[in-house]
Motif scaffolding. Sequence first.
Motif, PDB file in Angstrom:
ATOM      1  N   GLY A 181      85.175 125.648   3.057  1.00 56.97           N
ATOM      2  CA  GLY A 181      86.499 125.901   3.599  1.00 56.97           C
ATOM      3  C   GLY A 181      87.235 126.969   2.833  1.00 56.97           C
ATOM      4  N   ASN A 182      88.463 127.210   3.255  1.00 55.86           N
ATOM      5  CA  ASN A 182      89.374 128.150   2.611  1.00 55.86           C
ATOM      6  C   ASN A 182      90.461 127.313   1.939  1.00 55.86           C
ATOM      7  N   ILE A 183      90.644 127.437   0.649  1.00 52.86           N
ATOM      8  CA  ILE A 183      91.576 126.560  -0.063  1.00 52.86           C
ATOM      9  C   ILE A 183      93.033 127.020   0.068  1.00 52.86           C
ATOM     10  N   GLN A 184      93.278 128.213   0.625  1.00 56.03           N
ATOM     11  CA  GLN A 184      94.630 128.745   0.699  1.00 56.03           C
ATOM     12  C   GLN A 184      95.210 128.558   2.095  1.00 56.03           C
ATOM     13  N   LEU A 237      82.057 132.208   5.472  1.00 50.60           N
ATOM     14  CA  LEU A 237      82.613 132.099   6.809  1.00 50.60           C
ATOM     15  C   LEU A 237      84.105 131.790   6.950  1.00 50.60           C
ATOM     16  N   PRO A 238      84.686 130.836   6.216  1.00 52.11           N
ATOM     17  CA  PRO A 238      85.980 130.269   6.632  1.00 52.11           C
ATOM     18  C   PRO A 238      87.094 131.261   6.900  1.00 52.11           C
ATOM     19  N   LEU A 239      87.445 132.094   5.947  1.00 52.82           N
ATOM     20  CA  LEU A 239      88.549 133.027   6.154  1.00 52.82           C
ATOM     21  C   LEU A 239      88.233 134.008   7.273  1.00 52.82           C
ATOM     22  N   ALA A 240      87.035 134.563   7.264  1.00 51.76           N
ATOM     23  CA  ALA A 240      86.675 135.588   8.243  1.00 51.76           C
ATOM     24  C   ALA A 240      86.589 135.030   9.653  1.00 51.76           C
ATOM     25  N   VAL A 241      85.956 133.888   9.818  1.00 52.82           N
ATOM     26  CA  VAL A 241      85.767 133.360  11.174  1.00 52.82           C
ATOM     27  C   VAL A 241      87.081 132.845  11.747  1.00 52.82           C
ATOM     28  N   GLN A 242      87.937 132.268  10.898  1.00 51.55           N
ATOM     29  CA  GLN A 242      89.232 131.810  11.403  1.00 51.55           C
ATOM     30  C   GLN A 242      90.154 132.989  11.718  1.00 51.55           C
ATOM     31  N   THR A 243      90.027 134.061  10.955  1.00 52.93           N
ATOM     32  CA  THR A 243      90.753 135.284  11.274  1.00 52.93           C
ATOM     33  C   THR A 243      90.294 135.836  12.623  1.00 52.93           C
ATOM     34  N   ALA A 244      88.981 135.867  12.825  1.00 52.07           N
ATOM     35  CA  ALA A 244      88.423 136.387  14.081  1.00 52.07           C
ATOM     36  C   ALA A 244      88.928 135.591  15.276  1.00 52.07           C
ATOM     37  N   ILE A 245      88.890 134.280  15.170  1.00 51.27           N
ATOM     38  CA  ILE A 245      89.315 133.415  16.274  1.00 51.27           C
ATOM     39  C   ILE A 245      90.799 133.588  16.568  1.00 51.27           C
ATOM     40  N   GLU A 246      91.599 133.710  15.523  1.00 55.49           N
ATOM     41  CA  GLU A 246      93.044 133.856  15.707  1.00 55.49           C
ATOM     42  C   GLU A 246      93.375 135.100  16.517  1.00 55.49           C
ATOM     43  N   GLY A 247      92.594 136.168  16.333  1.00 56.66           N
ATOM     44  CA  GLY A 247      92.840 137.391  17.080  1.00 56.66           C
ATOM     45  C   GLY A 247      92.668 137.210  18.580  1.00 56.66           C
ATOM     46  N   PHE A 248      91.682 136.432  18.979  1.00 55.13           N
ATOM     47  CA  PHE A 248      91.472 136.167  20.404  1.00 55.13           C
ATOM     48  C   PHE A 248      92.623 135.348  20.974  1.00 55.13           C
ATOM     49  N   LYS A 249      93.127 134.397  20.188  1.00 53.46           N
ATOM     50  CA  LYS A 249      94.271 133.606  20.645  1.00 53.46           C
ATOM     51  C   LYS A 249      95.500 134.487  20.779  1.00 53.46           C
ATOM     52  N   THR A 250      95.716 135.366  19.806  1.00 56.53           N
ATOM     53  CA  THR A 250      96.875 136.257  19.843  1.00 56.53           C
ATOM     54  C   THR A 250      96.846 137.154  21.068  1.00 56.53           C
ATOM     55  N   SER A 278      92.423 125.732   8.749  1.00 59.14           N
ATOM     56  CA  SER A 278      92.280 124.333   9.139  1.00 59.14           C
ATOM     57  C   SER A 278      90.817 123.910   9.100  1.00 59.14           C
ATOM     58  N   GLY A 279      90.561 122.780   8.467  1.00 61.99           N
ATOM     59  CA  GLY A 279      89.217 122.222   8.490  1.00 61.99           C
ATOM     60  C   GLY A 279      88.807 121.809   9.889  1.00 61.99           C
ATOM     61  N   GLU A 280      89.775 121.408  10.697  1.00 58.25           N
ATOM     62  CA  GLU A 280      89.485 121.014  12.083  1.00 58.25           C
ATOM     63  C   GLU A 280      88.930 122.198  12.872  1.00 58.25           C
ATOM     64  N   ASN A 281      89.479 123.383  12.632  1.00 57.36           N
ATOM     65  CA  ASN A 281      88.961 124.574  13.305  1.00 57.36           C
ATOM     66  C   ASN A 281      87.498 124.824  12.949  1.00 57.36           C
ATOM     67  N   LEU A 282      87.166 124.621  11.680  1.00 59.85           N
ATOM     68  CA  LEU A 282      85.784 124.816  11.243  1.00 59.85           C
ATOM     69  C   LEU A 282      84.862 123.776  11.868  1.00 59.85           C
ATOM     70  N   GLU A 283      85.339 122.539  11.996  1.00 66.35           N
ATOM     71  CA  GLU A 283      84.523 121.495  12.609  1.00 66.35           C
ATOM     72  C   GLU A 283      84.184 121.833  14.056  1.00 66.35           C
ATOM     73  N   LYS A 284      85.101 122.482  14.769  1.00 67.15           N
ATOM     74  CA  LYS A 284      84.851 122.842  16.167  1.00 67.15           C
ATOM     75  C   LYS A 284      83.732 123.875  16.292  1.00 67.15           C
ATOM     76  N   LEU A 285      83.498 124.630  15.217  1.00 69.50           N
ATOM     77  CA  LEU A 285      82.453 125.647  15.246  1.00 69.50           C
ATOM     78  C   LEU A 285      81.075 125.096  14.910  1.00 69.50           C
ATOM     79  N   ARG A 286      81.015 123.851  14.454  1.00 71.00           N
ATOM     80  CA  ARG A 286      79.737 123.285  14.008  1.00 71.00           C
ATOM     81  C   ARG A 286      78.630 123.408  15.049  1.00 71.00           C
ATOM     82  N   PRO A 287      78.848 123.062  16.322  1.00 74.51           N
ATOM     83  CA  PRO A 287      77.752 123.161  17.305  1.00 74.51           C
ATOM     84  C   PRO A 287      77.203 124.581  17.441  1.00 74.51           C
ATOM     85  N   TYR A 288      78.076 125.571  17.357  1.00 77.52           N
ATOM     86  CA  TYR A 288      77.648 126.962  17.522  1.00 77.52           C
ATOM     87  C   TYR A 288      76.893 127.456  16.292  1.00 77.52           C
TER      88      TYR A 288
END
Length: 288
Positions: free
Chosen positions: A35-38, A78-91, A204-214
């Motif tokens: 995860g990302n601790i920040q 993964l954590p910071l980069a993949v959550q950043t990537a996903i946030e861009g699609f939401k934005t 969010s750890g929950e966001n990372l959990e959603k990526l587990r299947p992929y």
Amino acid sequence: MLVFVQVVPGCDMAGVVLEKGSSVTKFDIGDEIYGNIQDFNAEENLKQLGTLAELVVVEESLIARKPKNLSFEEAASLPLAVQTAIEGFKTAGFKEGQSIFVVGGAGGVGTLVVQLVKHLYGASYVVATTSTPKVEFVKKLGADKVVDYTKTRYEDINEKYDFVYDTIGDSKNSFVVAKDDAPIVDITWPLPNPRAVYSSLTVSGENLEKLRPYLESGKLKAVIDPTGPYNFGDIIEAFRYLETGRARGKVVISPFPSEHLPSSIPSESKNNVTSEMVRMDLKKIYVS
């Protein structure tokens, strides 16, 4: 008077739980997590201690179980980069069937943007930029077309796209490939183009959990720069390489050989773990 403050850098990590607070329910001692601790949206100041360390404490809500098929190096990248990537699609409000132009397709965030939009978000057409040596690499990630920015200017590209995702802060130039009403997301600050929209980050750890299947199915892969993992004693060299802008994917540091990791927590340090936190051995962490 000069005041020197020591700050330990690093946001992401992967490790093994050594101790947990009384309120922690999702994880047990011995669990492999990442995860990302920040928490960048926390009301309080960000942590002054990062992940370039042997041990770290982190809130339970920010971490997830490491996918079984990933190494610690891969998970930590993964954590910071993949959550950043996903946030861009939401934005951008990206929708299935739209086209996308990714600026910086071989970078830490860019490699994940290309994979996500091709294999998860269902883009109709994926174009990404990179330099000559990385063209085939970005094609293998899923790009339908790769633009070599050393040979082609944005102004020379005739097509216009439904979404421009700029991962390197070049939206002052890359905006010309966007359709008139297309969103332009830039992950750098301050924004170089007033038309661009800054994409913030929800950790969010929950966001990372959603990526587990992929991740466990292989649809989404971690990309680690082939120069690494760097030894813990080569941190300065890792940062120097990162600053060249030539990295392919993430630059990873492996701080301590597993045989040197402690099997227990020094008693004098146990009082630093609050009820909502867990403490971990950091087996592998990343620089950027």
